[in-house]
Scaffold this motif. Structure first.
Motif, PDB file in Angstrom:
ATOM      1  N   ALA A  69       0.842  -1.197   0.000  1.00 46.31           N
ATOM      2  CA  ALA A  69       0.000   0.000   0.000  1.00 46.31           C
ATOM      3  C   ALA A  69       0.873   1.241   0.000  1.00 46.31           C
ATOM      4  CB  ALA A  69      -0.921  -0.009   1.207  1.00 46.31           C
ATOM      5  N   GLY A  70       0.512   2.190  -0.831  1.00 44.68           N
ATOM      6  CA  GLY A  70       1.263   3.430  -0.918  1.00 44.68           C
ATOM      7  C   GLY A  70       2.242   3.458  -2.076  1.00 44.68           C
ATOM      8  N   THR A  71       2.521   2.310  -2.670  1.00 38.91           N
ATOM      9  CA  THR A  71       3.413   2.304  -3.832  1.00 38.91           C
ATOM     10  C   THR A  71       2.593   2.491  -5.108  1.00 38.91           C
ATOM     11  OG1 THR A  71       3.339  -0.105  -4.067  1.00 38.91           O
ATOM     12  CG2 THR A  71       5.130   0.793  -2.742  1.00 38.91           C
ATOM     13  N   THR A  72       3.294   2.751  -6.191  1.00 37.99           N
ATOM     14  CA  THR A  72       2.647   2.947  -7.478  1.00 37.99           C
ATOM     15  C   THR A  72       3.086   1.848  -8.430  1.00 37.99           C
ATOM     16  OG1 THR A  72       2.586   5.337  -7.158  1.00 37.99           O
ATOM     17  CG2 THR A  72       2.371   4.539  -9.417  1.00 37.99           C
ATOM     18  N   LEU A  73       2.129   1.165  -8.986  1.00 37.68           N
ATOM     19  CA  LEU A  73       2.389   0.150 -10.000  1.00 37.68           C
ATOM     20  C   LEU A  73       2.430   0.863 -11.343  1.00 37.68           C
ATOM     21  CD1 LEU A  73       2.663  -2.944 -10.289  1.00 37.68           C
ATOM     22  CD2 LEU A  73       0.205  -3.020 -10.658  1.00 37.68           C
ATOM     23  N   ARG A  74       3.491   0.664 -12.103  1.00 36.61           N
ATOM     24  CA  ARG A  74       3.656   1.356 -13.379  1.00 36.61           C
ATOM     25  C   ARG A  74       3.566   0.363 -14.535  1.00 36.61           C
ATOM     26  NH1 ARG A  74       6.902   3.329  -9.717  1.00 36.61           N
ATOM     27  NH2 ARG A  74       8.693   2.084 -10.330  1.00 36.61           N
ATOM     28  N   VAL A  75       2.706   0.677 -15.490  1.00 33.50           N
ATOM     29  CA  VAL A  75       2.529  -0.139 -16.688  1.00 33.50           C
ATOM     30  C   VAL A  75       3.189   0.608 -17.840  1.00 33.50           C
ATOM     31  CG1 VAL A  75       0.857  -1.202 -18.247  1.00 33.50           C
ATOM     32  CG2 VAL A  75       0.327  -1.007 -15.793  1.00 33.50           C
ATOM     33  N   HIS A  76       4.229   0.010 -18.406  1.00 32.60           N
ATOM     34  CA  HIS A  76       4.958   0.620 -19.524  1.00 32.60           C
ATOM     35  C   HIS A  76       4.503  -0.027 -20.823  1.00 32.60           C
ATOM     36  CE1 HIS A  76       7.847   2.725 -16.923  1.00 32.60           C
ATOM     37  NE2 HIS A  76       7.687   1.682 -16.128  1.00 32.60           N
ATOM     38  N   GLY A  77       4.313   0.795 -21.830  1.00 30.47           N
ATOM     39  CA  GLY A  77       3.884   0.276 -23.126  1.00 30.47           C
ATOM     40  C   GLY A  77       3.907   1.370 -24.167  1.00 30.47           C
ATOM     41  N   ASP A  78       2.973   1.282 -25.102  1.00 31.63           N
ATOM     42  CA  ASP A  78       2.902   2.278 -26.165  1.00 31.63           C
ATOM     43  C   ASP A  78       1.474   2.346 -26.698  1.00 31.63           C
ATOM     44  OD1 ASP A  78       4.056   4.213 -27.878  1.00 31.63           O
ATOM     45  OD2 ASP A  78       4.043   2.750 -29.508  1.00 31.63           O
ATOM     46  N   GLY A  79       1.051   3.560 -27.035  1.00 32.31           N
ATOM     47  CA  GLY A  79      -0.257   3.761 -27.638  1.00 32.31           C
ATOM     48  C   GLY A  79      -1.367   4.114 -26.673  1.00 32.31           C
ATOM     49  N   PHE A  80      -1.030   4.445 -25.421  1.00 30.54           N
ATOM     50  CA  PHE A  80      -2.057   4.798 -24.445  1.00 30.54           C
ATOM     51  C   PHE A  80      -2.606   6.184 -24.776  1.00 30.54           C
ATOM     52  CE2 PHE A  80       0.887   2.328 -21.399  1.00 30.54           C
ATOM     53  CZ  PHE A  80       0.405   1.112 -21.857  1.00 30.54           C
ATOM     54  N   PRO A  81      -3.920   6.308 -24.947  1.00 30.04           N
ATOM     55  CA  PRO A  81      -4.486   7.614 -25.312  1.00 30.04           C
ATOM     56  C   PRO A  81      -4.556   8.567 -24.116  1.00 30.04           C
ATOM     57  CG  PRO A  81      -6.209   5.955 -25.224  1.00 30.04           C
ATOM     58  CD  PRO A  81      -4.915   5.243 -24.962  1.00 30.04           C
ATOM     59  N   LEU A  82      -3.948   9.719 -24.262  1.00 32.05           N
ATOM     60  CA  LEU A  82      -3.972  10.737 -23.212  1.00 32.05           C
ATOM     61  C   LEU A  82      -5.393  11.239 -23.007  1.00 32.05           C
ATOM     62  CD1 LEU A  82      -0.788  12.734 -24.228  1.00 32.05           C
ATOM     63  CD2 LEU A  82      -1.039  11.170 -22.305  1.00 32.05           C
ATOM     64  N   GLY A  83      -5.741  11.513 -21.766  1.00 32.79           N
ATOM     65  CA  GLY A  83      -7.051  12.061 -21.450  1.00 32.79           C
ATOM     66  C   GLY A  83      -8.152  11.022 -21.339  1.00 32.79           C
ATOM     67  N   GLN A  84      -7.850   9.755 -21.553  1.00 33.37           N
ATOM     68  CA  GLN A  84      -8.862   8.707 -21.393  1.00 33.37           C
ATOM     69  C   GLN A  84      -8.569   7.886 -20.147  1.00 33.37           C
ATOM     70  OE1 GLN A  84     -10.240   6.313 -24.563  1.00 33.37           O
ATOM     71  NE2 GLN A  84      -9.921   7.881 -26.118  1.00 33.37           N
ATOM     72  N   VAL A  85      -9.600   7.316 -19.570  1.00 33.43           N
ATOM     73  CA  VAL A  85      -9.464   6.488 -18.377  1.00 33.43           C
ATOM     74  C   VAL A  85      -9.312   5.030 -18.813  1.00 33.43           C
ATOM     75  CG1 VAL A  85     -10.594   5.734 -16.248  1.00 33.43           C
ATOM     76  CG2 VAL A  85     -10.857   8.098 -17.029  1.00 33.43           C
ATOM     77  N   PRO A  86      -8.226   4.391 -18.415  1.00 38.48           N
ATOM     78  CA  PRO A  86      -8.023   2.994 -18.824  1.00 38.48           C
ATOM     79  C   PRO A  86      -8.889   2.042 -18.011  1.00 38.48           C
ATOM     80  CG  PRO A  86      -6.243   3.669 -17.393  1.00 38.48           C
ATOM     81  CD  PRO A  86      -7.106   4.889 -17.626  1.00 38.48           C
ATOM     82  N   GLU A  87      -9.291   0.951 -18.632  1.00 38.57           N
ATOM     83  CA  GLU A  87      -9.905  -0.157 -17.919  1.00 38.57           C
ATOM     84  C   GLU A  87      -8.785  -1.160 -17.695  1.00 38.57           C
ATOM     85  OE1 GLU A  87     -13.513  -1.759 -19.569  1.00 38.57           O
ATOM     86  OE2 GLU A  87     -14.117   0.223 -20.270  1.00 38.57           O
ATOM     87  N   LEU A  88      -8.532  -1.503 -16.439  1.00 36.32           N
ATOM     88  CA  LEU A  88      -7.426  -2.386 -16.078  1.00 36.32           C
ATOM     89  C   LEU A  88      -7.971  -3.574 -15.307  1.00 36.32           C
ATOM     90  CD1 LEU A  88      -5.339   0.568 -14.733  1.00 36.32           C
ATOM     91  CD2 LEU A  88      -4.766  -0.696 -16.806  1.00 36.32           C
ATOM     92  N   GLU A  89      -7.547  -4.772 -15.704  1.00 38.08           N
ATOM     93  CA  GLU A  89      -8.013  -5.966 -15.005  1.00 38.08           C
ATOM     94  C   GLU A  89      -6.895  -6.991 -14.897  1.00 38.08           C
ATOM     95  OE1 GLU A  89     -12.043  -8.276 -15.262  1.00 38.08           O
ATOM     96  OE2 GLU A  89     -10.663  -9.119 -16.750  1.00 38.08           O
ATOM     97  N   LEU A  90      -6.690  -7.458 -13.672  1.00 39.35           N
ATOM     98  CA  LEU A  90      -5.799  -8.582 -13.432  1.00 39.35           C
ATOM     99  C   LEU A  90      -6.662  -9.841 -13.401  1.00 39.35           C
ATOM    100  CD1 LEU A  90      -3.645  -7.195 -10.469  1.00 39.35           C
ATOM    101  CD2 LEU A  90      -2.855  -7.585 -12.812  1.00 39.35           C
ATOM    102  N   SER A  91      -6.280 -10.856 -14.148  1.00 38.29           N
ATOM    103  CA  SER A  91      -6.997 -12.131 -14.081  1.00 38.29           C
ATOM    104  C   SER A  91      -5.963 -13.245 -14.040  1.00 38.29           C
ATOM    105  CB  SER A  91      -7.955 -12.304 -15.256  1.00 38.29           C
ATOM    106  OG  SER A  91      -7.268 -12.283 -16.481  1.00 38.29           O
ATOM    107  N   GLY A  92      -6.163 -14.162 -13.115  1.00 40.08           N
ATOM    108  CA  GLY A  92      -5.214 -15.253 -12.953  1.00 40.08           C
ATOM    109  C   GLY A  92      -5.408 -15.946 -11.625  1.00 40.08           C
ATOM    110  N   ARG A  93      -4.300 -16.371 -11.010  1.00 36.07           N
ATOM    111  CA  ARG A  93      -4.335 -17.102  -9.748  1.00 36.07           C
ATOM    112  C   ARG A  93      -3.653 -16.296  -8.655  1.00 36.07           C
ATOM    113  NH1 ARG A  93      -7.127 -21.531  -9.463  1.00 36.07           N
ATOM    114  NH2 ARG A  93      -5.772 -22.570  -7.983  1.00 36.07           N
ATOM    115  N   LEU A  94      -4.255 -16.330  -7.491  1.00 36.07           N
ATOM    116  CA  LEU A  94      -3.718 -15.671  -6.318  1.00 36.07           C
ATOM    117  C   LEU A  94      -3.266 -16.754  -5.351  1.00 36.07           C
ATOM    118  CD1 LEU A  94      -3.426 -12.732  -5.394  1.00 36.07           C
ATOM    119  CD2 LEU A  94      -5.553 -13.002  -4.149  1.00 36.07           C
ATOM    120  N   HIS A  95      -2.003 -16.700  -4.952  1.00 38.20           N
ATOM    121  CA  HIS A  95      -1.424 -17.698  -4.058  1.00 38.20           C
ATOM    122  C   HIS A  95      -1.089 -17.031  -2.729  1.00 38.20           C
ATOM    123  CE1 HIS A  95      -1.012 -20.367  -7.523  1.00 38.20           C
ATOM    124  NE2 HIS A  95      -0.622 -19.286  -8.182  1.00 38.20           N
TER     125      HIS A  95
END
Length: 140
Positions: free
Chosen positions: A35-61
């Motif tokens: 808590a308190g840290t920032t997760l950073r997603v690096h990539g290309d083509g993210f549109p400025l001014g739009q809100v991203p939909e982000l979803e993690l799907s998988g297994r939690l151990h």
């Protein structure tokens, strides 16, 4: 009759919209978050001014527990065409059950200009979710 069947098949094929895999995801950092840290997603083509939909799907151990399938929605901000930031909250860590390792994929998407489909990218990700240090100390 054959022409009618072909026309119907063509109309159905043109009527459906698939999402568009037009974004690039390079990597997600850091691999350990609390808590308190920032997760950073690096990539290309993210549109400025739009809100991203982000979803993690998988297994939690979790320590001492069997793995569980999860889907976790996240809130993030587009900082540039190559960076999305996600604030890691105590609620996120608690929802994961405290100390846990997530192994799965991250899907990043934005609505396309026609609002009928999404522009997206998916990348594998492994994250260690850690309770805050002071929470860990209180538990000991």
């Amino acid at each position: 009759m054959r022409a009618l069947a072909l026309a119907l098949l063509f109309a159905c094929a043109c009527g459906s919209y698939d999402d568009l895999a037009l974004l690039d995801l390079e990597h997600v950092e850091p691999p350990e978050v609390e808590a308190g840290t920032t997760l950073r997603v690096h990539g290309d083509g993210f549109p400025l001014g739009q809100v991203p939909e982000l979803e993690l799907s998988g297994r939690l151990h979790r320590p001492g527990a069997p793995g569980a399938s999860v889907r976790i929605g996240l809130a993030g901000l587009v900082r540039s065409a190559s960076l999305i930031e996600i604030a890691v909250t105590e609620e996120l860590i608690e929802a994961a059950g405290g100390r846990a390792t997530f192994d799965g994929e991250l899907r990043v998407s934005f609505p396309s200009s026609d609002d009928r489909r999404d522009v997206f990218a998916v990348a594998p990700v492994r994250l260690d979710l850690l309770p805050e240090t002071r929470t860990q100390l209180r538990a000991q």
